[in-house]
Design a protein around this motif. Sequence first.
Motif, PDB file in Angstrom:
ATOM      1  N   ASP A 116       1.000  -0.740  -0.670  1.00 38.15           N
ATOM      2  CA  ASP A 116       0.327  -0.268   0.023  1.00 38.15           C
ATOM      3  C   ASP A 116       0.975   1.393  -0.013  1.00 38.15           C
ATOM      4  OD1 ASP A 116      -2.574  -1.674  -0.373  1.00 38.15           O
ATOM      5  OD2 ASP A 116      -2.785  -1.483   1.663  1.00 38.15           O
ATOM      6  N   ASN A 117       2.217   0.713   0.352  1.00 39.58           N
ATOM      7  CA  ASN A 117       3.047   2.395  -0.146  1.00 39.58           C
ATOM      8  C   ASN A 117       3.166   2.612  -0.990  1.00 39.58           C
ATOM      9  OD1 ASN A 117       3.030   1.834   3.096  1.00 39.58           O
ATOM     10  ND2 ASN A 117       5.166   0.516   3.008  1.00 39.58           N
ATOM     11  N   LYS A 118       3.211   4.169  -1.532  1.00 35.68           N
ATOM     12  CA  LYS A 118       3.399   5.023  -3.119  1.00 35.68           C
ATOM     13  C   LYS A 118       4.675   4.586  -3.081  1.00 35.68           C
ATOM     14  CE  LYS A 118      -0.999   5.057  -3.695  1.00 35.68           C
ATOM     15  NZ  LYS A 118      -1.872   4.499  -4.333  1.00 35.68           N
ATOM     16  N   ILE A 119       4.670   4.608  -4.438  1.00 36.29           N
ATOM     17  CA  ILE A 119       6.806   5.196  -4.629  1.00 36.29           C
ATOM     18  C   ILE A 119       6.481   6.459  -4.679  1.00 36.29           C
ATOM     19  CG2 ILE A 119       7.587   5.242  -6.521  1.00 36.29           C
ATOM     20  CD1 ILE A 119       6.335   2.411  -7.662  1.00 36.29           C
ATOM     21  N   GLY A 120       5.661   7.915  -4.866  1.00 34.00           N
ATOM     22  CA  GLY A 120       6.193   8.689  -4.499  1.00 34.00           C
ATOM     23  C   GLY A 120       6.017   9.530  -5.729  1.00 34.00           C
ATOM     24  N   GLY A 121       6.397  10.718  -5.484  1.00 34.96           N
ATOM     25  CA  GLY A 121       6.999  11.377  -6.949  1.00 34.96           C
ATOM     26  C   GLY A 121       5.588  11.879  -7.686  1.00 34.96           C
ATOM     27  N   TRP A 122       5.553  12.311  -9.218  1.00 34.30           N
ATOM     28  CA  TRP A 122       4.496  12.500  -9.816  1.00 34.30           C
ATOM     29  C   TRP A 122       4.093  11.684 -10.883  1.00 34.30           C
ATOM     30  CZ3 TRP A 122       4.479  10.950 -15.268  1.00 34.30           C
ATOM     31  CH2 TRP A 122       5.157  11.097 -15.873  1.00 34.30           C
ATOM     32  N   SER A 123       4.735  10.462 -10.472  1.00 33.88           N
ATOM     33  CA  SER A 123       4.120   9.340 -11.698  1.00 33.88           C
ATOM     34  C   SER A 123       2.668   8.959 -10.815  1.00 33.88           C
ATOM     35  CB  SER A 123       5.000   8.607 -12.298  1.00 33.88           C
ATOM     36  OG  SER A 123       5.813   7.522 -11.014  1.00 33.88           O
ATOM     37  N   ALA A 124       3.195   9.132  -9.147  1.00 33.72           N
ATOM     38  CA  ALA A 124       1.913   8.069  -7.785  1.00 33.72           C
ATOM     39  C   ALA A 124       0.523   8.021  -8.119  1.00 33.72           C
ATOM     40  CB  ALA A 124       2.740   8.720  -6.817  1.00 33.72           C
ATOM     41  N   LYS A 125       0.453   8.843  -9.255  1.00 36.65           N
ATOM     42  CA  LYS A 125      -0.713   9.899  -9.572  1.00 36.65           C
ATOM     43  C   LYS A 125      -1.706   7.993 -10.681  1.00 36.65           C
ATOM     44  CE  LYS A 125      -2.298  12.925  -6.961  1.00 36.65           C
ATOM     45  NZ  LYS A 125      -2.167  12.999  -5.640  1.00 36.65           N
ATOM     46  N   LEU A 126      -0.709   7.854 -10.906  1.00 34.64           N
ATOM     47  CA  LEU A 126      -0.705   6.589 -11.751  1.00 34.64           C
ATOM     48  C   LEU A 126       0.044   4.940 -11.637  1.00 34.64           C
ATOM     49  CD1 LEU A 126      -0.878   8.677 -15.682  1.00 34.64           C
ATOM     50  CD2 LEU A 126      -2.885   6.744 -14.196  1.00 34.64           C
ATOM     51  N   SER A 128      -1.269   2.738  -9.642  1.00 32.48           N
ATOM     52  CA  SER A 128      -2.094   1.319  -9.127  1.00 32.48           C
ATOM     53  C   SER A 128      -3.670   0.840 -10.687  1.00 32.48           C
ATOM     54  CB  SER A 128      -2.957   2.159  -8.624  1.00 32.48           C
ATOM     55  OG  SER A 128      -4.184   2.654  -8.597  1.00 32.48           O
ATOM     56  N   PHE A 129      -3.233  -0.099 -10.962  1.00 31.38           N
ATOM     57  CA  PHE A 129      -4.638  -0.231 -12.155  1.00 31.38           C
ATOM     58  C   PHE A 129      -5.704   0.316 -11.654  1.00 31.38           C
ATOM     59  CE2 PHE A 129      -2.471  -4.658 -11.303  1.00 31.38           C
ATOM     60  CZ  PHE A 129      -1.967  -5.276 -12.722  1.00 31.38           C
ATOM     61  N   THR A 130      -6.049   0.739 -10.378  1.00 34.43           N
ATOM     62  CA  THR A 130      -7.505   0.886 -10.880  1.00 34.43           C
ATOM     63  C   THR A 130      -6.894   2.735 -11.502  1.00 34.43           C
ATOM     64  OG1 THR A 130      -8.203   0.438  -8.818  1.00 34.43           O
ATOM     65  CG2 THR A 130      -9.085   2.978  -8.784  1.00 34.43           C
ATOM     66  N   GLN A 131      -5.933   3.458 -11.201  1.00 29.68           N
ATOM     67  CA  GLN A 131      -5.795   4.928 -11.454  1.00 29.68           C
ATOM     68  C   GLN A 131      -5.894   4.336 -13.238  1.00 29.68           C
ATOM     69  OE1 GLN A 131      -2.181   5.243  -8.964  1.00 29.68           O
ATOM     70  NE2 GLN A 131      -3.861   6.408  -7.436  1.00 29.68           N
ATOM     71  N   ILE A 132      -5.080   3.526 -13.980  1.00 29.17           N
ATOM     72  CA  ILE A 132      -4.764   3.628 -15.358  1.00 29.17           C
ATOM     73  C   ILE A 132      -6.151   3.482 -15.589  1.00 29.17           C
ATOM     74  CG2 ILE A 132      -3.556   2.140 -16.367  1.00 29.17           C
ATOM     75  CD1 ILE A 132      -1.233   2.344 -14.646  1.00 29.17           C
ATOM     76  N   TYR A 133      -6.731   2.545 -15.144  1.00 24.87           N
ATOM     77  CA  TYR A 133      -8.096   1.855 -15.516  1.00 24.87           C
ATOM     78  C   TYR A 133      -8.692   2.851 -15.842  1.00 24.87           C
ATOM     79  CZ  TYR A 133      -7.448  -3.906 -14.833  1.00 24.87           C
ATOM     80  OH  TYR A 133      -6.518  -4.667 -15.733  1.00 24.87           O
ATOM     81  N   ARG A 134      -8.790   4.152 -14.767  1.00 19.25           N
ATOM     82  CA  ARG A 134      -9.725   5.227 -15.196  1.00 19.25           C
ATOM     83  C   ARG A 134      -9.414   6.083 -15.819  1.00 19.25           C
ATOM     84  NH1 ARG A 134     -10.091   6.419  -8.087  1.00 19.25           N
ATOM     85  NH2 ARG A 134     -11.670   4.911  -7.303  1.00 19.25           N
ATOM     86  N   LEU A 135      -8.180   6.244 -16.127  1.00 21.93           N
ATOM     87  CA  LEU A 135      -7.592   6.777 -16.848  1.00 21.93           C
ATOM     88  C   LEU A 135      -8.016   6.273 -18.502  1.00 21.93           C
ATOM     89  CD1 LEU A 135      -6.049   9.532 -17.966  1.00 21.93           C
ATOM     90  CD2 LEU A 135      -3.770   7.918 -17.810  1.00 21.93           C
TER      91      LEU A 135
END
Length: 153
Positions: A116-126, A128-135
């Motif tokens: 569950d820990n995020k990698i961070g940085g600008w790409s943290a918004k994309l 997970s599967f959920t984030q990419i699928y939503r896009l």
Amino acid sequence: MDTEKTSFDDAEKAAQSFAWDYFAFHAQQRQTVFNFFIILNGASLAAFAATIDKGAATKLHFVIGCVLAISSFLFWRLDERSRRLIQLAEAALKEIEIRLAARTGLAWLTILTRSDNKIGGWSAKLESFTQIYRLAFIVAGCSGLGIILTSIF
């Protein structure tokens, strides 16, 4: 070490197996549904591209746009349901991992919790599967709306 302390009993093994099977089924179902979404959108866009220079195809373009927009919404809703079902299994598996880590003294066994820990940085918004699928759903839906508007005007 005490064997009783380090071994999982039959009930815990059954719970782990049940939770894992539930997770695997719904995760696979989520992937399969998304694959159908990609195929449907690819076919729709191919049909649009093949008829883009034909003036008489505006009704077809309207239908293609509707298919893209509506399917994006419907597949997004299916994905949200699958995501919730997967999260139920993840919660159970996290509890099992915590118990297993405590019994073995191996803290690194809490893999799902640590994932569950995020990698961070600008790409943290994309990330997970959920984030990419939503896009993907948003892009396809907006493409469908764009096709609808160009077919009308």
